[in-house]
Each structure stands twice: as structure tokens, then as C-alpha cells.
Design an enzyme around this catalytic site. Structure first.
Site, PDB file in Angstrom:
ATOM      1  N   HIS A 182       7.113  20.554 -61.524  1.00  0.00           N
ATOM      2  CA  HIS A 182       8.513  20.113 -61.607  1.00  0.00           C
ATOM      3  C   HIS A 182       9.471  21.280 -61.410  1.00  0.00           C
ATOM      4  O   HIS A 182      10.526  21.362 -62.036  1.00  0.00           O
ATOM      5  CB  HIS A 182       8.770  19.444 -62.963  1.00  0.00           C
ATOM      6  CG  HIS A 182       9.706  18.272 -62.896  1.00  0.00           C
ATOM      7  ND1 HIS A 182       9.278  16.972 -62.905  1.00  0.00           N
ATOM      8  CD2 HIS A 182      11.049  18.211 -62.827  1.00  0.00           C
ATOM      9  CE1 HIS A 182      10.304  16.153 -62.856  1.00  0.00           C
ATOM     10  NE2 HIS A 182      11.413  16.884 -62.796  1.00  0.00           N
ATOM     11  N   TYR A 186      10.911   7.657 -61.500  1.00  0.00           N
ATOM     12  CA  TYR A 186      10.724   7.803 -62.932  1.00  0.00           C
ATOM     13  C   TYR A 186      10.494   6.396 -63.467  1.00  0.00           C
ATOM     14  O   TYR A 186      11.324   5.509 -63.269  1.00  0.00           O
ATOM     15  CB  TYR A 186      11.955   8.412 -63.598  1.00  0.00           C
ATOM     16  CG  TYR A 186      12.124   9.891 -63.383  1.00  0.00           C
ATOM     17  CD1 TYR A 186      11.148  10.789 -63.791  1.00  0.00           C
ATOM     18  CD2 TYR A 186      13.278  10.396 -62.784  1.00  0.00           C
ATOM     19  CE1 TYR A 186      11.310  12.150 -63.605  1.00  0.00           C
ATOM     20  CE2 TYR A 186      13.446  11.764 -62.599  1.00  0.00           C
ATOM     21  CZ  TYR A 186      12.455  12.632 -63.016  1.00  0.00           C
ATOM     22  OH  TYR A 186      12.619  13.978 -62.830  1.00  0.00           O
ATOM     23  N   ASP A 224       4.794  13.938 -64.680  1.00  0.00           N
ATOM     24  CA  ASP A 224       4.864  15.131 -65.527  1.00  0.00           C
ATOM     25  C   ASP A 224       6.125  15.174 -66.373  1.00  0.00           C
ATOM     26  O   ASP A 224       6.502  16.231 -66.876  1.00  0.00           O
ATOM     27  CB  ASP A 224       4.779  16.400 -64.665  1.00  0.00           C
ATOM     28  CG  ASP A 224       5.936  16.521 -63.673  1.00  0.00           C
ATOM     29  OD1 ASP A 224       6.738  15.568 -63.570  1.00  0.00           O
ATOM     30  OD2 ASP A 224       6.031  17.556 -62.990  1.00  0.00           O
TER      31      ASP A 224
END
Length: 421
Positions: A354, A237, A265
């Protein structure tokens, strides 16, 4: 270090003067309380008490040293006295204990559905809510697997299958099968050893583990648990502070990580209502008014406030400048974006919504796989560019379908989580 009595610690149990115990050390969190990403309520619940059991499933052990100044450590408590504190069995503790006593043997569980059924019974409510939740109405969660049901096989017969070799290479690593454990957060919600359990399993079976940014264990704990020749990837991330991001990437590379999977995403983690309800299901402490509790967030959002929402394709050259690891974009949901990733010089993509936890009604990866492969081939970008998928994989036949449609391999997340309890 100063030794404090449990009685002394217990005196500091208000919003304006709050101490808690974590792994035998006492911390003054009075100033930190309003800044805690997980909210004030959970800290107040353990005011003047031992919070280790609540801390461990969410945080890696090194997070205190990273984010709290040394002066907030007030001392340590007598471990013998702490061990003698009577543990009161709650109704949930009793439910879990009985469920574990009646749990079927491992050899009696034949598939991922069996593991999910047992996991729902033996995990704590907040753990199951976090692991199983999806965005909004959870349509994408259900469709991730339902989409596989709409794909039929064309069996060919009279082929010698006496010896079947499932080994392959993924980003240059020879593995026993085209399967990897994808990044999933908060492994300690399911097992005290958290992600290290998955590290050991991956090493034993010679498959690859993707290390999550939001792991319960520290990065070093996970890497230290691997076998000498075991390959790991890093899921990233991207932090709003690029210096932090660079430090994470370069350190991972120095520790031998072989692939950088940039999650694209999740500019903000999705509305996982099951998780949100679980987090705020209990009443607030008396001194914390109901209006002080943010009810639009669950555990997922609480631990992800650092994620950079400005991440764009323009950042790829910078990533290429700071690492020699293969760069893969995780979270591709259209053929157009897969083509852009290839043109930007990435080494591959992960088709993923995800796990249905981000944008509800995002397409399942298996549904878009064929059109992605066709688009890459049309642009002449399919050679040397590896396409992976995750989401909804429940059985070996699902993996076979993905490979038949062009995937290099598949990642599993929830099935790995719910099988390590």
C-alpha cells in the site's frame, strides 16, 4: 428552488444551526454534523459560508445526493452575489502562488524526483501531507524504493535494439508498455479535474488506469472521460454492507470495467501521522471543545470508515458469483498468500504494501517478487496467473527489474499524482 441571500445563510453559523453552501446550493447540516466522517471541525469552519473549495478535493460531486436527504437542501444562493465575495489571499495561498510563478517548465523536469520536489512546493500543505505520508515511522515508504537499489543488472551486449517494442498484454488488454496507473485517492487535492486528468493521460498513452474507490471524482465522471476503446480497472475497498459492494461491482462491469482489484491489506487504513498532524494542526472553533476532536485519525481514516474488517478468503467464491471480471487480490505481501489467491481461483495478485501507508515494516514488493514466482511455479500455478507489483517505482530501470524477476507489469501511484498538478 428558493433563492437565499448570503446574509441569510450567514446567520446559520453555530453548531446547533449550521448551513453551508456547496456549488451554489445551501444545505442545513445541523443533524448531519455529528455524523460527518471527517469530523465536525471542517464543517464548522465554513458555517454560514461557501464550502465548495474545501468540499471538492475530498468528495465526488454525486456524494450529496447519495447520502443526504433532499429536505436538507434549503435553496440556492445568487451566483452573481457569490462571485462578488472578496477572496482573501492567505499566507499559504501566497506561498503557492509564488511557487507556481517560479515553477520550472515541464521540459526541465526529467524524472519523478523533480516532480516530487516541485509538487511539495506548489501543493497545499494538507494535499502534500496526504500524498506523501506513510505509516508510523515511514520505514516501508523509504524501503519500497531503496530495495530497488540492491538489485543489479547483468547487461548483455551486441543485441539489435534498433527497434524496441515495449507493448504487452495485461489481463487480456494490449497496452503500450507494462505500466498502469494504480488507484490513489483524492486526486482533486492536486488538480481541479482530479482523476479525470489521469484518465485522459492513460488514454493518450494507451496504458490502463485503475479507478479508486475513494476518488475525488465520481465513478461515472472518470468512466465518461475515457476514450471509447480505453481499458479501466476498478480498485475495490469492500463495504461492510455486501449489497453496496455488489452494486458497485455490477455497475462497474456494466460500464465496461475489465478487472476487479480487491484491496486486501486495509481492514483499517494505517496511521499516517503526517496526515494526522495536518488535519488537526489548527485550533478548534470556540464552540467545539478540544476534547471533541478525535486526534487519532487523519483524512485517510476519516474517509474509510465503511471498509469491512471481516473480509477473508472465504468471500472469494461470492465475488466470483457476482462478476465475470477477472479478480485480482491487491495487497499480497507473502508467497503463501499469493498461492492461496491462485488456488481460490483468482486471476492474479498485486504484490503491494500500500505504498508503505498501511503496516510499517511490511516488505517491499520487489523484495518478495522472486519468492512469489518460485512458489507459484512450484505449485504449478504460474501459468495464466498474472503477478503485478506497485510501490517504489521511480524509473524505467525499476520496471525492467520487476519484469526480469517475473512481474507482468507494474503500477505507479504517487508518481502519477505528483505529476498532474
Amino acid at each position: 428552488m428558493k433563492i437565499l441571500s448570503l446574509e441569510e445563510v450567514a446567520k446559520h453559523n453555530t453548531k446547533d444551526d449550521i448551513w453551508i453552501i456547496i456549488h451554489g446550493k445551501v444545505y442545513d447540516l445541523t443533524q448531519f454534523l455529528p455524523e460527518h466522517p471527517g469530523g465536525q471541525k471542517i464543517i464548522l469552519r465554513y458555517a454560514g459560508q461557501d464550502a465548495t473549495a474545501a468540499f471538492d478535493p475530498i468528495h465526488p460531486i454525486d456524494i450529496i445526493a447519495k447520502y443526504l436527504p433532499p429536505e436538507v437542501c434549503m435553496g440556492a444562493v445568487d451566483e452573481a452575489a457569490l462571485a462578488n465575495v472578496e477572496k482573501v489571499e492567505t499566507e499559504e495561498d501566497k506561498r503557492i502562488r509564488l511557487a507556481r510563478e517560479n515553477m520550472p517548465r515541464l521540459e526541465e523536469m526529467y524524472n519523478t524526483y523533480d516532480f516530487e520536489t516541485v509538487a511539495k512546493q506548489v501543493l497545499r500543505g494538507d494535499a502534500w501531507a496526504y500524498y506523501s505520508s506513510g505509516a508510523d515511522d515511514e520505514i516501508s515508504v523509504r524501503e519500497n524504493h531503496n530495495a530497488f537499489h540492491r538489485i543489479w543488472l547483468r547487461p548483455r551486449v551486441m543485441v539489435d535494439v534498433a527497434k524496441v517494442d515495449m507493448s504487452t498484454t495485461m489481463l487480456g488488454t494490449r497496452v503500450s508498455m507494462p505500466l498502469y496507473i494504480t488507484a490513489t485517492a483524492l486526486g482533486k487535492l492536486g488538480h481541479p479535474d482530479g482523476e479525470k486528468v489521469l484518465t485522459r493521460a492513460a488514454g493518450k498513452k494507451n496504458i490502463i488506469q485503475m479507478i479508486p474507490t475513494l476518488a475525488s471524482c465520481s465513478f461515472d465522471e472518470i468512466v465518461d472521460a475515457k476514450l471509447p476503446d480505453q481499458t479501466q480497472w476498478l480498485q475495490l475497498y469492500v463495504n461492510s454492507d455486501r449489497n453496496v459492494t455488489k452494486k458497485i461491482v455490477t455497475y462497474a462491469e456494466s460500464r465496461g470495467v475489465k478487472g476487479l482489484f480487491i484491496t486486501a491489506d486495509a481492514p483499517q487504513l494505517g496511521r499516517r501521522e503526517k496526515d494526522m498532524r495536518q488535519k488537526y494542526s489548527q485550533e478548534a472553533p470556540d464552540e467545539l471543545s478540544d476534547s471533541d476532536i478525535p486526534r487519532n485519525e487523519g483524512a485517510a481514516r476519516a474517509i474509510s470508515t465503511f471498509i469491512d474488517p471481516s473480509l477473508s478468503w472465504a468471500d472469494i467464491p461470492w465475488f466470483r458469483s457476482i462478476t465475470k471480471m477477472p479478480i485480482i487480490i491487491k495487497g499480497i505481501q507473502t508467497a503463501e498468500d499469493a498461492v492461496i489467491a491462485a488456488k481460490c481461483g483468482c486471476q492474479g495478485v498485486v504484490l503491494s504494501n500500500h505504498g508503505g501507508r498501511q503496516l510499517d515494516f511490511a516488505p517491499s514488493s520487489i523484495e518478495i517478487l522472486a519468492e512469489v514466482m518460485e512458489a507459484l511455479k512450484k505449485e504449478g500455478l504460474d501459468q495464466g496467473f498474472e503477478v503485478y507489483i506497485d510501490g517504489g517505482i521511480k524509473r524505467g530501470s525499476d520496471i525492467f527489474k520487476a519484469l526480469a524477476l517475473g512481474a507482468k507489469g507494474v503500477g505507479i501511484g504517487r508518481p502519477a499524482l505528483v505529476s498532474h498538478f
